[in-house]
Design a protein around this motif. Structure first.
Motif, PDB file in Angstrom:
ATOM      1  N   LYS A 260       4.063  -0.633  -2.816  1.00 37.25           N
ATOM      2  CA  LYS A 260       4.940  -0.417  -1.346  1.00 37.25           C
ATOM      3  C   LYS A 260       5.894  -1.669  -1.409  1.00 37.25           C
ATOM      4  O   LYS A 260       7.053  -0.775  -0.429  1.00 37.25           O
ATOM      5  CB  LYS A 260       4.045  -1.915  -1.397  1.00 37.25           C
ATOM      6  CG  LYS A 260       3.676  -3.169   0.003  1.00 37.25           C
ATOM      7  CD  LYS A 260       3.047  -3.594   0.842  1.00 37.25           C
ATOM      8  CE  LYS A 260       3.304  -4.526  -0.216  1.00 37.25           C
ATOM      9  NZ  LYS A 260       1.859  -6.191  -0.332  1.00 37.25           N
ATOM     10  N   TRP A 297      -2.368  -0.960  -0.328  1.00 37.81           N
ATOM     11  CA  TRP A 297      -1.542  -1.429   0.138  1.00 37.81           C
ATOM     12  C   TRP A 297      -1.565  -0.852   1.507  1.00 37.81           C
ATOM     13  O   TRP A 297      -1.024  -1.368   2.769  1.00 37.81           O
ATOM     14  CB  TRP A 297       0.480  -1.898  -0.475  1.00 37.81           C
ATOM     15  CG  TRP A 297       0.784  -0.635  -1.123  1.00 37.81           C
ATOM     16  CD1 TRP A 297       0.554   0.165  -1.482  1.00 37.81           C
ATOM     17  CD2 TRP A 297       1.858  -0.002   0.467  1.00 37.81           C
ATOM     18  NE1 TRP A 297       1.735   1.179  -1.026  1.00 37.81           N
ATOM     19  CE2 TRP A 297       1.791   1.377  -0.641  1.00 37.81           C
ATOM     20  CE3 TRP A 297       1.871  -0.653   1.129  1.00 37.81           C
ATOM     21  CZ2 TRP A 297       2.648   1.751   0.856  1.00 37.81           C
ATOM     22  CZ3 TRP A 297       2.534   0.322   2.397  1.00 37.81           C
ATOM     23  CH2 TRP A 297       3.309   2.241   1.381  1.00 37.81           C
ATOM     24  N   GLN A 303      -0.133  -7.029   7.010  1.00 39.30           N
ATOM     25  CA  GLN A 303       0.575  -7.694   5.910  1.00 39.30           C
ATOM     26  C   GLN A 303       2.047  -6.082   5.741  1.00 39.30           C
ATOM     27  O   GLN A 303       2.691  -6.806   5.154  1.00 39.30           O
ATOM     28  CB  GLN A 303       0.101  -7.343   4.724  1.00 39.30           C
ATOM     29  CG  GLN A 303       0.124  -8.064   3.523  1.00 39.30           C
ATOM     30  CD  GLN A 303       0.599  -9.510   3.152  1.00 39.30           C
ATOM     31  OE1 GLN A 303       0.112 -10.049   3.671  1.00 39.30           O
ATOM     32  NE2 GLN A 303       1.617  -9.597   2.667  1.00 39.30           N
ATOM     33  N   GLN A 304       1.253  -5.719   5.987  1.00 38.51           N
ATOM     34  CA  GLN A 304       2.913  -4.109   5.663  1.00 38.51           C
ATOM     35  C   GLN A 304       3.608  -4.920   5.880  1.00 38.51           C
ATOM     36  O   GLN A 304       4.555  -4.955   5.879  1.00 38.51           O
ATOM     37  CB  GLN A 304       2.237  -3.042   5.782  1.00 38.51           C
ATOM     38  CG  GLN A 304       1.213  -2.033   5.014  1.00 38.51           C
ATOM     39  CD  GLN A 304       0.983  -0.981   5.709  1.00 38.51           C
ATOM     40  OE1 GLN A 304       1.553   0.246   6.226  1.00 38.51           O
ATOM     41  NE2 GLN A 304      -0.056  -0.467   5.740  1.00 38.51           N
TER      42      GLN A 304
END
Ligand code: SF4
Length: 319
Positions: A260, A297, A303-304
């Motif tokens: 990420k 992820w 959330q990203q």
């Protein structure tokens, strides 16, 4: 804080309406990288079920696939009906839930110029005849569009808003070979430039984290895509879906997915290098179900986006 120029903003400014894309998946369409014309098996990351809608909606079409040499299409009427049904269902939901006022019909799944011209013309014309449709966005591969189709889209573009979306992915031929892309970077450059010469709007898809690529290569791809004249961009991280060639490479330890942190780092740089007039349609991607193998992820898109916005904020940008 400077707001990144998004595709939504572009559409609001141009049409002064809430315009939504309606993603369509027409049965009987395929891809030359799957049907054996240029390769079999498709891009190593491609799992057909990861497309947005079921690919077998019309039972009679099971096993029937169009290509550029197809002479007859006995299922055209069924495909036109399918287009209408999908459009009605998705656009009505977008009106109800998000207050959508107008639409671009997005031929999203498969290679949407890889069929005889008469079929394409009938589908594009039908899509443009629906209420509140301002135009089309046609997703395709650069090796699967003819001059005739390009010219027809350019003709339609005089009255409507017509976009072509090309998968660029990487400008490095060795990478394109590794992912079994079936065409080289020169081919993409040529067809993007042809589309631009005809006045069409072009969106380029880029993937960060392809096998063997470092940050410098990913940024070089982004820079070249901007130089070729794209009007809009979609950035994606490469993630591994089960039942793909890439999944096998990953399980054998031959492919390490992008982290990420690496993805956000290259994305922020790519956005900083982007000319301001190129709109952004997507800054990340993922899949929120068990078909995702890695990296995990990519499962949580909210959330990203939060993490990407945190990184963008540090350089004075906001998505
Ligand atoms: S071009 Fe698109 S549909 Fe064809 S194999 Fe690659 S990802 Fe799949």
């Amino acid at each position: 804080m400077e707001q990144i120029y998004t595709f939504g903003k572009y559409l609001r400014e141009k049409f002064d309406k809430k315009v939504f894309k309606v993603g369509i998946n027409i049965s009987g369409f395929t891809c030359p990288n799957i049907d054996g014309t240029v390769a079999r098996g498709g891009c190593t990351f491609c799992e057909n079920d990861s497309f947005s809608a079921s690919t077998n909606e019309i039972k009679e079409l099971k096993g029937f696939y169009l290509n550029l040499d197809s002479k007859e299409n006995p299922y055209l009427q069924k495909q036109l009906n399918q287009l209408q049904l999908q459009f009605d269902s998705i656009s009505n939901r977008q009106k109800r839930e998000f207050g959508a006022e107008a639409f671009l019909v997005y031929f999203q799944s498969w290679t949407n110029t890889y069929a005889p011209f008469d079929t394409l013309k009938a589908l594009y014309d039908k899509a443009l005849s629906f209420d509140d449709v301002l135009g089309l966005s046609v997703g395709t591969r650069s090796d699967s569009i003819t001059e005739e189709t390009l010219s027809y889209l350019a003709e339609l573009n005089k009255e409507k808003e017509i976009w072509i979306e090309f998968g660029i992915q990487s400008i490095y031929d060795e990478t394109l070979k590794k992912i079994n892309r079936g065409h080289d970077a020169k081919n993409v450059e040529i067809w993007i430039k042809k589309a631009k010469e005809k006045g069409l709007n072009v969106c380029g898809h880029l993937i960060f984290g392809l096998p063997g690529e470092d940050k410098e290569m990913m940024l070089e791809t982004a820079k070249k895509a901007y130089e070729w004249g794209i009007d809009s961009v979609k950035y994606h991280p490469l993630y591994v879906v089960k039942k793909t060639a890439l999944a096998n490479e990953y399980l054998r330890g031959e492919f390490k997915p992008i982290s990420k942190e690496e993805y956000i780092d290259v994305l922020v740089e790519a956005i900083k290098l982007k000319p301001k007039n190129i709109s952004v349609q997507r800054i990340t991607a993922g899949i929120d179900d068990d078909s995702l193998l890695a990296p995990m992820w990519c499962r949580n898109k909210n959330q990203q986006i939060k993490d990407i916005n945190k990184a963008l904020k540090k350089v004075g940008l906001k998505y």
